[in-house]
Design a protein around this motif. Structure first.
Motif, PDB file in Angstrom:
ATOM      1  N   LYS A 150       0.901  -1.165  -0.086  1.00 51.75           N
ATOM      2  CA  LYS A 150       0.037  -0.104   0.104  1.00 51.75           C
ATOM      3  C   LYS A 150       0.814   1.199  -0.165  1.00 51.75           C
ATOM      4  O   LYS A 150       0.369   2.155   0.785  1.00 51.75           O
ATOM      5  N   ARG A 151       1.873   1.142  -0.858  1.00 53.05           N
ATOM      6  CA  ARG A 151       2.745   2.502  -0.819  1.00 53.05           C
ATOM      7  C   ARG A 151       2.168   3.354  -1.851  1.00 53.05           C
ATOM      8  O   ARG A 151       1.178   3.029  -2.677  1.00 53.05           O
ATOM      9  N   GLY A 152       2.293   4.707  -1.840  1.00 59.00           N
ATOM     10  CA  GLY A 152       1.769   5.380  -2.785  1.00 59.00           C
ATOM     11  C   GLY A 152       2.816   6.469  -3.603  1.00 59.00           C
ATOM     12  O   GLY A 152       3.997   6.320  -3.508  1.00 59.00           O
ATOM     13  N   LEU A 153       2.130   7.553  -4.142  1.00 62.64           N
ATOM     14  CA  LEU A 153       2.972   8.425  -4.932  1.00 62.64           C
ATOM     15  C   LEU A 153       2.886   9.907  -4.541  1.00 62.64           C
ATOM     16  O   LEU A 153       3.052  10.785  -5.048  1.00 62.64           O
ATOM     17  N   GLY A 154       2.430  10.007  -2.928  1.00 65.55           N
ATOM     18  CA  GLY A 154       2.357  11.490  -2.488  1.00 65.55           C
ATOM     19  C   GLY A 154       3.285  12.033  -1.871  1.00 65.55           C
ATOM     20  O   GLY A 154       4.476  12.056  -2.732  1.00 65.55           O
ATOM     21  N   PRO A 155       3.359  12.450  -0.684  1.00 68.69           N
ATOM     22  CA  PRO A 155       4.826  13.124  -0.122  1.00 68.69           C
ATOM     23  C   PRO A 155       5.915  12.079  -0.177  1.00 68.69           C
ATOM     24  O   PRO A 155       5.826  10.894  -0.016  1.00 68.69           O
ATOM     25  N   ILE A 156       6.946  12.743  -0.504  1.00 67.54           N
ATOM     26  CA  ILE A 156       8.337  11.985  -0.507  1.00 67.54           C
ATOM     27  C   ILE A 156       8.889  11.610   0.988  1.00 67.54           C
ATOM     28  O   ILE A 156       9.453  12.334   1.625  1.00 67.54           O
ATOM     29  N   ASP A 157       8.208  10.455   1.257  1.00 61.90           N
ATOM     30  CA  ASP A 157       8.758   9.975   2.720  1.00 61.90           C
ATOM     31  C   ASP A 157       8.613   8.360   2.760  1.00 61.90           C
ATOM     32  O   ASP A 157       8.932   8.062   1.634  1.00 61.90           O
ATOM     33  N   GLU A 158       8.619   7.848   3.952  1.00 57.99           N
ATOM     34  CA  GLU A 158       9.053   6.280   4.054  1.00 57.99           C
ATOM     35  C   GLU A 158       7.622   5.515   3.268  1.00 57.99           C
ATOM     36  O   GLU A 158       7.893   4.425   3.189  1.00 57.99           O
ATOM     37  N   LYS A 159       6.485   6.365   3.156  1.00 60.45           N
ATOM     38  CA  LYS A 159       5.496   5.690   2.645  1.00 60.45           C
ATOM     39  C   LYS A 159       5.614   5.753   1.119  1.00 60.45           C
ATOM     40  O   LYS A 159       4.346   5.128   0.444  1.00 60.45           O
ATOM     41  N   HIS A 160       6.422   6.438   0.521  1.00 56.03           N
ATOM     42  CA  HIS A 160       6.305   6.770  -0.982  1.00 56.03           C
ATOM     43  C   HIS A 160       6.977   5.383  -1.760  1.00 56.03           C
ATOM     44  O   HIS A 160       8.009   4.574  -0.888  1.00 56.03           O
ATOM     45  N   PHE A 161       6.462   4.974  -2.758  1.00 53.95           N
ATOM     46  CA  PHE A 161       6.733   3.992  -3.568  1.00 53.95           C
ATOM     47  C   PHE A 161       8.407   3.829  -3.859  1.00 53.95           C
ATOM     48  O   PHE A 161       9.226   2.915  -3.683  1.00 53.95           O
ATOM     49  N   SER A 162       8.753   4.915  -4.277  1.00 55.89           N
ATOM     50  CA  SER A 162      10.097   4.908  -4.643  1.00 55.89           C
ATOM     51  C   SER A 162      11.212   4.647  -3.721  1.00 55.89           C
ATOM     52  O   SER A 162      12.126   4.071  -3.749  1.00 55.89           O
ATOM     53  N   PHE A 163      10.639   5.231  -2.336  1.00 60.45           N
ATOM     54  CA  PHE A 163      11.554   4.911  -1.104  1.00 60.45           C
ATOM     55  C   PHE A 163      11.599   3.659  -0.889  1.00 60.45           C
ATOM     56  O   PHE A 163      12.906   2.995  -0.559  1.00 60.45           O
ATOM     57  N   TRP A 164      10.649   2.722  -0.975  1.00 59.10           N
ATOM     58  CA  TRP A 164      10.788   1.251  -0.650  1.00 59.10           C
ATOM     59  C   TRP A 164      11.530   0.656  -1.812  1.00 59.10           C
ATOM     60  O   TRP A 164      12.316  -0.231  -1.794  1.00 59.10           O
ATOM     61  N   MET A 165      11.139   1.058  -3.148  1.00 58.24           N
ATOM     62  CA  MET A 165      11.736   0.582  -4.351  1.00 58.24           C
ATOM     63  C   MET A 165      13.267   0.427  -4.234  1.00 58.24           C
ATOM     64  O   MET A 165      14.077  -0.552  -4.619  1.00 58.24           O
TER      65      MET A 165
END
Length: 428
Positions: A223-238
């Motif tokens: 359930k990652r997103g494309l909102g604010p650049i933080d730990e919940k952002h998809f790119s941060f996990w990827m």
């Protein structure tokens, strides 16, 4: 009889390794075990650079507990890695024998791979390097085997699955995308246009499956997103391991890539000490026990690779497809892992398997056709000696010490859970 011998050999190796199974605990092995122990699908996909490792580990752990209720998770996860390493060795022996018609060489070469430090250590350790490295070696061997069979559509589909799962077990294996396309290019009875179409379809399907898998895990499961650049952002996990300065491409440090390469690959053959990149070779103090094994290892590989260069024309004639396909395995591996974290020997497990196979091609290229039995005897004796050398060194200074009581490495921040993992009742 040969298959029975392989089964008995693997059974003997299993019992031997079970007696000297690693009791080492470090940050990576414990975090991966804890992610599985949480019994949550989100935790099983927390690490983006190996989607398949903890997720398959979670399924395996559920299966084990359904058969035998236990809390000894680290023991059984180590057993999982050991089982796969022995499965690989069995397949390696059989395919190598089928390719080159020398059963003894296949067995002794597999044993040399087995007692090389990185392969041996990670066969007994709950960490990521072994499974994906073995998958890459199997991809190479089956590619050569299927190429000799004609490389039909069924063969290509099998290779596609092996390569996809190698990427699932370690993200970095995308760098080896050229291995199967090279085999397709070398395959007979196809026009150049048809070969290019097959290569395009193969790579497109491989890329699409990989990308869709990451999108599904990231957006649907985690359930990652494309909102604010933080730990919940998809790119941060990827790109987790590139986003945190602690790993890989971290800034603010001077990197000596030559030293990193030597230290990492040197540790992959012989006993590793720690992550401090320093040379342990001293040719001016050759017989000193602190330097002798490393001196001998270095001289062997310099001598062996020099022979390969001198005899390259014969090698090219005899092993042209193998050399071309192996180029897309070893060159990207050496380049990428030296740049990433070359001083860690875990990144060199697959590379040393490839180097041992390459070494067998080098020495086999010197076989004298009029004296085949004599040539084979020299080859067999050489690898038998290498097996004894690496076995005695790595068992004495690595495997044996790590099998006696819990050994704790870097576990900062997870000391409590690690101590509980170390209290495995099965050892009592």
């Amino acid at each position: 009889m040969k298959k029975l011998f392989i089964i008995l050999l693997l059974l003997g190796l299993f019992l031997f390794h079970l007696r000297y199974l690693s009791r080492a605990f470090d940050w990576d092995s414990c975090v991966y075990a804890l992610n599985i122990q949480k019994d949550r699908i989100e935790s099983a996909f927390f690490n983006p650079h190996h989607l398949g490792f903890e997720s398959s580990g979670l399924l395996y752990w559920k299966m084990i507990r359904s058969i035998y209720p236990t809390t000894d998770i680290m023991f059984f996860l180590r057993l999982r890695i050991l089982t796969f390493s022995l499965f690989f060795l069995g397949v390696f022996i059989w395919i190598y024998y089928k390719l080159y018609k020398d059963f003894f060489l296949a067995v002794v070469l597999a044993m040399v791979i087995q007692v090389s430090q990185a392969f041996w250590f990670y066969s007994l350790h709950n960490d990521t390097p072994l499974i994906h490295s073995c998958l890459m070696a199997l991809l190479f061997l089956f590619t050569i085997y299927f190429l000799r069979k004609g490389l039909n559509q069924k063969h290509i589909a099998i290779l596609w699955l092996i390569q996809l799962f190698s990427i699932y077990f370690h993200q970095s294996n995308v760098i080896h995308f050229g291995m199967v396309p090279m085999a397709i290019f070398l395959s007979p009875n196809r026009s150049l246009g048809k070969k290019l179409r097959i290569i395009f379809i193969y790579l497109t399907c491989l890329g699409a499956a990989t990308i869709l898998s990451y999108l599904f895990v990231g957006f649907i499961i985690l359930k990652r997103g494309l909102g604010p650049i933080d730990e919940k952002h998809f790119s941060f996990w990827m790109f987790l391991y590139a986003a945190i300065n602690r790993w890989g491409t971290s800034l603010g440090e001077d990197k000596n890539y030559v030293l990193y390469f030597y230290r990492g690959i040197g540790d992959a053959f012989l006993v590793f000490q720690n992550v401090i990149p320093k040379l342990r070779v001293n040719l001016f103090d050759f017989q000193n026990p602190k330097h002798l094994p490393y001196n001998l290892n270095l001289l062997f590989w310099i001598f062996s690779l020099s022979l390969g260069i001198l005899n390259f024309r014969t090698m090219w004639t005899k092993f042209k497809p193998e050399i071309l396909i192996m180029f897309f395995w070893l060159v990207p591996s050496i380049g990428f892992y030296t740049w990433w974290e070359g001083y860690f020997f875990e990144f060199w497990v697959g590379t040393i398997i490839g180097l041992w196979i390459l070494n067998s091609y080098i020495l086999s290229s010197f076989q004298i056709k009029v004296l085949p039995k004599f040539s084979n005897a020299i080859l067999h004796m050489s690898y038998s000696f290498l097996f004894i050398f690496y076995f005695l060194t790595n068992f004495t200074f690595s495997t044996l010490p790590r099998s006696i009581g819990p050994k704790f490495g870097y576990t900062e921040g997870i000391q409590g859970p690690v101590e509980k993992l170390a209290e495995e009742s099965i050892y009592r």
